[in-house]
Motif scaffolding. Structure first.
Motif, PDB file in Angstrom:
ATOM      1  N   UNK A  28       0.841  -1.301   0.017  1.00  0.00           N
ATOM      2  CA  UNK A  28      -0.055  -0.037   0.226  1.00  0.00           C
ATOM      3  C   UNK A  28       0.838   1.362  -0.203  1.00  0.00           C
ATOM      4  N   UNK A  29       1.999   1.120   0.533  1.00  0.00           N
ATOM      5  CA  UNK A  29       3.036   2.185   0.594  1.00  0.00           C
ATOM      6  C   UNK A  29       3.670   2.353  -0.788  1.00  0.00           C
ATOM      7  N   UNK A  30       3.249   1.655  -1.622  1.00  0.00           N
ATOM      8  CA  UNK A  30       4.118   1.840  -2.999  1.00  0.00           C
ATOM      9  C   UNK A  30       3.099   2.578  -3.951  1.00  0.00           C
ATOM     10  N   UNK A  31       3.761   2.791  -5.233  1.00  0.00           N
ATOM     11  CA  UNK A  31       3.050   3.260  -6.271  1.00  0.00           C
ATOM     12  C   UNK A  31       2.311   2.420  -7.020  1.00  0.00           C
ATOM     13  N   UNK A  32       1.230   2.367  -7.238  1.00  0.00           N
ATOM     14  CA  UNK A  32       0.211   1.355  -8.146  1.00  0.00           C
ATOM     15  C   UNK A  32       1.140   0.745  -9.282  1.00  0.00           C
ATOM     16  N   UNK A  33       1.743   1.555  -9.918  1.00  0.00           N
ATOM     17  CA  UNK A  33       2.669   0.883 -11.095  1.00  0.00           C
ATOM     18  C   UNK A  33       3.757   0.053 -10.542  1.00  0.00           C
ATOM     19  N   UNK A  37       3.717  -1.838  -8.119  1.00  0.00           N
ATOM     20  CA  UNK A  37       3.008  -3.079  -7.747  1.00  0.00           C
ATOM     21  C   UNK A  37       2.746  -3.837  -8.712  1.00  0.00           C
ATOM     22  N   UNK A  38       2.201  -3.034  -9.836  1.00  0.00           N
ATOM     23  CA  UNK A  38       1.697  -4.013 -10.878  1.00  0.00           C
ATOM     24  C   UNK A  38       3.150  -4.447 -11.649  1.00  0.00           C
ATOM     25  N   UNK A  39       4.211  -3.717 -11.673  1.00  0.00           N
ATOM     26  CA  UNK A  39       5.467  -4.068 -12.440  1.00  0.00           C
ATOM     27  C   UNK A  39       6.125  -5.253 -11.595  1.00  0.00           C
ATOM     28  N   UNK A  40       6.272  -5.045 -10.561  1.00  0.00           N
ATOM     29  CA  UNK A  40       7.078  -5.831  -9.574  1.00  0.00           C
ATOM     30  C   UNK A  40       6.431  -7.264  -8.896  1.00  0.00           C
ATOM     31  N   UNK A  41       5.118  -6.959  -8.637  1.00  0.00           N
ATOM     32  CA  UNK A  41       4.151  -8.109  -8.288  1.00  0.00           C
ATOM     33  C   UNK A  41       3.270  -8.682  -9.082  1.00  0.00           C
ATOM     34  N   UNK A  42       2.932  -7.846 -10.185  1.00  0.00           N
ATOM     35  CA  UNK A  42       1.873  -8.180 -10.885  1.00  0.00           C
ATOM     36  C   UNK A  42       1.758  -9.882 -11.322  1.00  0.00           C
ATOM     37  N   UNK A  43       3.252 -10.251 -11.869  1.00  0.00           N
ATOM     38  CA  UNK A  43       3.193 -11.582 -12.417  1.00  0.00           C
ATOM     39  C   UNK A  43       2.932 -12.561 -11.263  1.00  0.00           C
ATOM     40  N   UNK A  44       3.595 -12.508 -10.111  1.00  0.00           N
ATOM     41  CA  UNK A  44       3.354 -13.347  -9.147  1.00  0.00           C
ATOM     42  C   UNK A  44       1.681 -13.400  -8.619  1.00  0.00           C
ATOM     43  N   UNK A  45       1.046 -12.246  -8.624  1.00  0.00           N
ATOM     44  CA  UNK A  45      -0.305 -12.444  -8.257  1.00  0.00           C
ATOM     45  C   UNK A  45      -1.354 -13.151  -9.288  1.00  0.00           C
ATOM     46  N   UNK A  46      -0.938 -12.608 -10.549  1.00  0.00           N
ATOM     47  CA  UNK A  46      -1.621 -13.429 -11.515  1.00  0.00           C
ATOM     48  C   UNK A  46      -1.327 -14.994 -11.356  1.00  0.00           C
ATOM     49  N   UNK A  47      -0.104 -15.274 -11.159  1.00  0.00           N
ATOM     50  CA  UNK A  47       0.088 -16.614 -10.849  1.00  0.00           C
ATOM     51  C   UNK A  47      -0.344 -17.521  -9.654  1.00  0.00           C
ATOM     52  N   UNK A  50      -8.999  -5.257  -8.366  1.00  0.00           N
ATOM     53  CA  UNK A  50      -9.391  -5.254  -6.934  1.00  0.00           C
ATOM     54  C   UNK A  50      -8.611  -5.225  -5.764  1.00  0.00           C
ATOM     55  N   UNK A  51      -7.289  -5.935  -6.022  1.00  0.00           N
ATOM     56  CA  UNK A  51      -6.393  -5.874  -4.975  1.00  0.00           C
ATOM     57  C   UNK A  51      -5.990  -4.298  -4.847  1.00  0.00           C
ATOM     58  N   UNK A  52      -5.638  -3.744  -5.993  1.00  0.00           N
ATOM     59  CA  UNK A  52      -5.076  -2.576  -6.040  1.00  0.00           C
ATOM     60  C   UNK A  52      -6.199  -1.466  -5.168  1.00  0.00           C
ATOM     61  N   UNK A  53      -7.465  -1.715  -5.338  1.00  0.00           N
ATOM     62  CA  UNK A  53      -8.571  -0.930  -4.813  1.00  0.00           C
ATOM     63  C   UNK A  53      -8.190  -1.343  -3.135  1.00  0.00           C
ATOM     64  N   UNK A  54      -7.886  -2.370  -2.621  1.00  0.00           N
ATOM     65  CA  UNK A  54      -7.870  -3.051  -1.573  1.00  0.00           C
ATOM     66  C   UNK A  54      -6.853  -1.983  -0.985  1.00  0.00           C
TER      67      UNK A  54
END
Length: 256
Positions: A146-151, A153-163, A174-178
């Motif tokens: 939550x302390x990071x910029x959304x971009x 989060x998407x760039x660094x953690x997006x692949x792991x979240x999708x996996x 929805x996770x970004x909204x949370x």
């Protein structure tokens, strides 16, 4: 590669090794660090030369070396930052009567750096520390992301979240909204996410305008009732603020 990129890769590799006190192979380090094996090998070779890691000639597994104490030893003595931070976590566990801990991001996961057992765990075996856990289903993962910029989060953690997160690519919006809700609230609460029947509360540790760490308490959902939750949140936030002041005063924004 830029100097900043080289330093970041070195830290990532060292953290990956440190997460396995019993030793870890090159392939596992590469997977945990998200780097090619050849890159990890070059970094590990330098760390071995500097006596920061050691390589078992038989098992071919790397471990953090005692030589690293020459760098961090001052943090570990009785007046150092780590024992004082550990004391705050231990006090939190006693006050909350639940297990408490202190985490840091280790992309693409979150790493438990230290923990103190609550009174209900007396006689039971606690999970090993350090250990890594998913960012998407842990309260500390949510607080730190939550302390990071959304971009970021998407760039660094997006692949792991999708996996690994439920819903794959549909999970991220929805996770970004949370995360926005967590940032506004100043804490995160999870229940039945990392495991059925498990709950936790986490708060950010703020140091020099950043959020490098998070503090948490965890236990069974039947004890994290709506009536008890406000008191747990208050205790966790107070502990996070105290550790933030400690690390700020000792000028240790980068490491516990």
């Amino acid at each position: 590669m830029t100097e900043q990129g080289l330093v970041r890769r070195t830290i990532t590799v060292l953290r990956a090794v440190a997460a396995h006190p019993g030793g870890v192979g090159l392939s596992s380090v590469a997977r945990a660090a998200g780097l090619p094996k050849s890159t990890c090998y070059r970094v590990l070779s330098v760390l071995e030369q500097e006596n920061w890691v050691s390589l078992d000639p038989v098992t071919r597994r790397y471990q953090v070396s005692l030589g690293l104490l020459s760098v961090v030893g001052g943090l570990l003595d009785e007046n150092g930052s780590y024992p004082r931070m550990r004391a705050v976590v231990t006090e939190l566990a006693a006050e909350a009567e639940e297990t408490a801990g202190f985490d840091v991001l280790l992309p693409p996961h979150v790493q438990v750096v230290t923990q103190a057992a609550g009174p209900h765990l007396i006689g039971q075996t606690t999970r090993a520390v350090p250990r890594t856990q998913p960012v998407w289903c842990t309260s500390t993962g949510k607080v730190l992301l939550a302390a990071l910029e959304p971009r970021a989060v998407t760039d660094t953690y997006g692949p792991e979240l999708e996996r690994s997160a439920p819903g794959g690519t549909a999970f991220l919006p929805g996770f970004l909204a949370t995360l926005r809700e967590v940032r506004d609230a100043g804490y995160a609460h999870t229940a039945d996410e990392i495991a059925p029947g498990a709950a936790s509360v986490a708060a950010p540790v703020r140091v020099a305008g950043r959020v490098p760490y998070a503090v948490w308490v965890g236990g069974p959902t039947f004890r994290f009732t709506p009536e008890r939750l406000p008191a747990l949140i208050a205790r966790v936030r107070a502990a996070a603020d105290e550790i933030g002041r400690l690390l700020s005063a000792t000028d240790l924004a980068g490491a516990p």
